[in-house]
Design a protein around this motif. Structure first.
Motif, PDB file in Angstrom:
ATOM      1  N   GLU A  53       0.831  -1.211   0.000  1.00 38.24           N
ATOM      2  CA  GLU A  53       0.000   0.000   0.000  1.00 38.24           C
ATOM      3  C   GLU A  53       0.865   1.260   0.000  1.00 38.24           C
ATOM      4  O   GLU A  53       0.616   2.200  -0.755  1.00 38.24           O
ATOM      5  CB  GLU A  53      -0.927   0.002   1.215  1.00 38.24           C
ATOM      6  N   ALA A  54       1.902   1.255   0.820  1.00 42.05           N
ATOM      7  CA  ALA A  54       2.795   2.414   0.866  1.00 42.05           C
ATOM      8  C   ALA A  54       3.501   2.608  -0.472  1.00 42.05           C
ATOM      9  O   ALA A  54       3.644   3.740  -0.954  1.00 42.05           O
ATOM     10  CB  ALA A  54       3.820   2.246   1.988  1.00 42.05           C
ATOM     11  N   ALA A  55       3.924   1.519  -1.105  1.00 44.65           N
ATOM     12  CA  ALA A  55       4.593   1.602  -2.410  1.00 44.65           C
ATOM     13  C   ALA A  55       3.650   2.182  -3.458  1.00 44.65           C
ATOM     14  O   ALA A  55       4.070   2.978  -4.314  1.00 44.65           O
ATOM     15  CB  ALA A  55       5.094   0.226  -2.837  1.00 44.65           C
ATOM     16  N   TYR A  56       2.384   1.806  -3.396  1.00 46.68           N
ATOM     17  CA  TYR A  56       1.396   2.365  -4.326  1.00 46.68           C
ATOM     18  C   TYR A  56       1.309   3.882  -4.171  1.00 46.68           C
ATOM     19  O   TYR A  56       1.341   4.621  -5.150  1.00 46.68           O
ATOM     20  CB  TYR A  56       0.022   1.736  -4.097  1.00 46.68           C
ATOM     21  N   PHE A  57       1.214   4.350  -2.927  1.00 52.10           N
ATOM     22  CA  PHE A  57       1.088   5.793  -2.701  1.00 52.10           C
ATOM     23  C   PHE A  57       2.364   6.541  -3.085  1.00 52.10           C
ATOM     24  O   PHE A  57       2.299   7.670  -3.578  1.00 52.10           O
ATOM     25  CB  PHE A  57       0.674   6.088  -1.265  1.00 52.10           C
ATOM     26  N   ILE A  58       3.524   5.913  -2.890  1.00 48.35           N
ATOM     27  CA  ILE A  58       4.780   6.526  -3.319  1.00 48.35           C
ATOM     28  C   ILE A  58       4.795   6.644  -4.839  1.00 48.35           C
ATOM     29  O   ILE A  58       5.165   7.683  -5.392  1.00 48.35           O
ATOM     30  CB  ILE A  58       5.987   5.717  -2.801  1.00 48.35           C
ATOM     31  N   ALA A  59       4.368   5.584  -5.532  1.00 50.17           N
ATOM     32  CA  ALA A  59       4.307   5.611  -7.000  1.00 50.17           C
ATOM     33  C   ALA A  59       3.286   6.642  -7.483  1.00 50.17           C
ATOM     34  O   ALA A  59       3.540   7.374  -8.446  1.00 50.17           O
ATOM     35  CB  ALA A  59       3.948   4.222  -7.533  1.00 50.17           C
ATOM     36  N   GLU A  60       2.155   6.718  -6.796  1.00 53.35           N
ATOM     37  CA  GLU A  60       1.117   7.686  -7.161  1.00 53.35           C
ATOM     38  C   GLU A  60       1.650   9.113  -7.032  1.00 53.35           C
ATOM     39  O   GLU A  60       1.441   9.946  -7.901  1.00 53.35           O
ATOM     40  CB  GLU A  60      -0.108   7.488  -6.282  1.00 53.35           C
ATOM     41  N   ARG A  61       2.356   9.354  -5.934  1.00 55.36           N
ATOM     42  CA  ARG A  61       2.934  10.675  -5.700  1.00 55.36           C
ATOM     43  C   ARG A  61       3.896  11.058  -6.828  1.00 55.36           C
ATOM     44  O   ARG A  61       3.991  12.216  -7.210  1.00 55.36           O
ATOM     45  CB  ARG A  61       3.663  10.690  -4.355  1.00 55.36           C
ATOM     46  N   GLY A  62       4.579  10.073  -7.405  1.00 51.72           N
ATOM     47  CA  GLY A  62       5.517  10.306  -8.502  1.00 51.72           C
ATOM     48  C   GLY A  62       4.879  10.234  -9.873  1.00 51.72           C
ATOM     49  O   GLY A  62       5.580  10.219 -10.884  1.00 51.72           O
ATOM     50  N   GLY A  63       3.544  10.157  -9.910  1.00 51.17           N
ATOM     51  CA  GLY A  63       2.845  10.107 -11.194  1.00 51.17           C
ATOM     52  C   GLY A  63       2.986   8.776 -11.919  1.00 51.17           C
ATOM     53  O   GLY A  63       2.815   8.697 -13.129  1.00 51.17           O
ATOM     54  N   PHE A  64       3.314   7.727 -11.189  1.00 53.54           N
ATOM     55  CA  PHE A  64       3.486   6.380 -11.747  1.00 53.54           C
ATOM     56  C   PHE A  64       4.521   6.352 -12.868  1.00 53.54           C
ATOM     57  O   PHE A  64       4.421   5.553 -13.797  1.00 53.54           O
ATOM     58  CB  PHE A  64       2.139   5.805 -12.237  1.00 53.54           C
ATOM     59  N   THR A  65       5.513   7.239 -12.798  1.00 50.04           N
ATOM     60  CA  THR A  65       6.527   7.285 -13.844  1.00 50.04           C
ATOM     61  C   THR A  65       7.831   6.620 -13.421  1.00 50.04           C
ATOM     62  O   THR A  65       8.699   6.406 -14.249  1.00 50.04           O
ATOM     63  CB  THR A  65       6.844   8.753 -14.235  1.00 50.04           C
ATOM     64  N   GLY A  66       7.966   6.303 -12.150  1.00 54.04           N
ATOM     65  CA  GLY A  66       9.207   5.718 -11.655  1.00 54.04           C
ATOM     66  C   GLY A  66       9.220   4.203 -11.742  1.00 54.04           C
ATOM     67  O   GLY A  66       8.312   3.564 -12.283  1.00 54.04           O
ATOM     68  N   ASP A  67      10.252   3.644 -11.181  1.00 53.92           N
ATOM     69  CA  ASP A  67      10.449   2.203 -11.143  1.00 53.92           C
ATOM     70  C   ASP A  67       9.702   1.620  -9.944  1.00 53.92           C
ATOM     71  O   ASP A  67       9.842   2.104  -8.823  1.00 53.92           O
ATOM     72  CB  ASP A  67      11.948   1.935 -11.029  1.00 53.92           C
ATOM     73  N   GLY A  68       8.911   0.590 -10.179  1.00 52.74           N
ATOM     74  CA  GLY A  68       8.135  -0.028  -9.109  1.00 52.74           C
ATOM     75  C   GLY A  68       8.997  -0.609  -8.003  1.00 52.74           C
ATOM     76  O   GLY A  68       8.652  -0.550  -6.826  1.00 52.74           O
ATOM     77  N   GLU A  69      10.145  -1.156  -8.374  1.00 46.51           N
ATOM     78  CA  GLU A  69      11.036  -1.741  -7.376  1.00 46.51           C
ATOM     79  C   GLU A  69      11.580  -0.659  -6.443  1.00 46.51           C
ATOM     80  O   GLU A  69      11.690  -0.865  -5.234  1.00 46.51           O
ATOM     81  CB  GLU A  69      12.191  -2.468  -8.051  1.00 46.51           C
ATOM     82  N   THR A  70      11.886   0.499  -7.001  1.00 48.37           N
ATOM     83  CA  THR A  70      12.374   1.610  -6.185  1.00 48.37           C
ATOM     84  C   THR A  70      11.305   2.047  -5.194  1.00 48.37           C
ATOM     85  O   THR A  70      11.607   2.310  -4.023  1.00 48.37           O
ATOM     86  CB  THR A  70      12.795   2.796  -7.081  1.00 48.37           C
ATOM     87  N   CYS A  71      10.058   2.118  -5.648  1.00 46.49           N
ATOM     88  CA  CYS A  71       8.949   2.482  -4.761  1.00 46.49           C
ATOM     89  C   CYS A  71       8.799   1.444  -3.654  1.00 46.49           C
ATOM     90  O   CYS A  71       8.573   1.788  -2.487  1.00 46.49           O
ATOM     91  CB  CYS A  71       7.645   2.606  -5.548  1.00 46.49           C
ATOM     92  N   TRP A  72       8.924   0.172  -4.005  1.00 47.12           N
ATOM     93  CA  TRP A  72       8.801  -0.908  -3.030  1.00 47.12           C
ATOM     94  C   TRP A  72       9.911  -0.800  -1.979  1.00 47.12           C
ATOM     95  O   TRP A  72       9.658  -0.907  -0.780  1.00 47.12           O
ATOM     96  CB  TRP A  72       8.860  -2.268  -3.726  1.00 47.12           C
ATOM     97  N   LEU A  73      11.139  -0.572  -2.441  1.00 46.92           N
ATOM     98  CA  LEU A  73      12.257  -0.476  -1.503  1.00 46.92           C
ATOM     99  C   LEU A  73      12.108   0.729  -0.578  1.00 46.92           C
ATOM    100  O   LEU A  73      12.383   0.633   0.615  1.00 46.92           O
ATOM    101  CB  LEU A  73      13.576  -0.398  -2.277  1.00 46.92           C
ATOM    102  N   GLU A  74      11.653   1.855  -1.115  1.00 44.58           N
ATOM    103  CA  GLU A  74      11.436   3.032  -0.278  1.00 44.58           C
ATOM    104  C   GLU A  74      10.372   2.748   0.773  1.00 44.58           C
ATOM    105  O   GLU A  74      10.525   3.093   1.953  1.00 44.58           O
ATOM    106  CB  GLU A  74      11.027   4.231  -1.124  1.00 44.58           C
TER     107      GLU A  74
END
Length: 61
Positions: free
Chosen positions: A30-51
């Protein structure tokens, strides 16, 4: 037992309850989803997961 075959042991901090693995996974997802959303879903999913994982454990990267 050799050093190579020894398991890494994680120590629980006194007074902090352990979160079940499945619940922790869901929290990170869930946190990775919100991090990706905050970045406009343009980043790497693995990076969002690790963060999200680092933030959930309170460790700094």
């Amino acid at each position: 037992m050799s050093e190579d075959s020894q398991e890494v042991q994680h120590h629980q901090v006194a007074g902090e309850p352990r979160v079940p693995a499945e619940e922790r996974y869901c929290m990170i997802a869930e946190a990775a989803y919100f991090i990706a959303e905050r970045g406009g879903f343009t980043g790497d999913g693995e990076t969002c997961w690790l963060e999200a994982s680092v933030r959930s454990t309170g460790c700094s990267a």
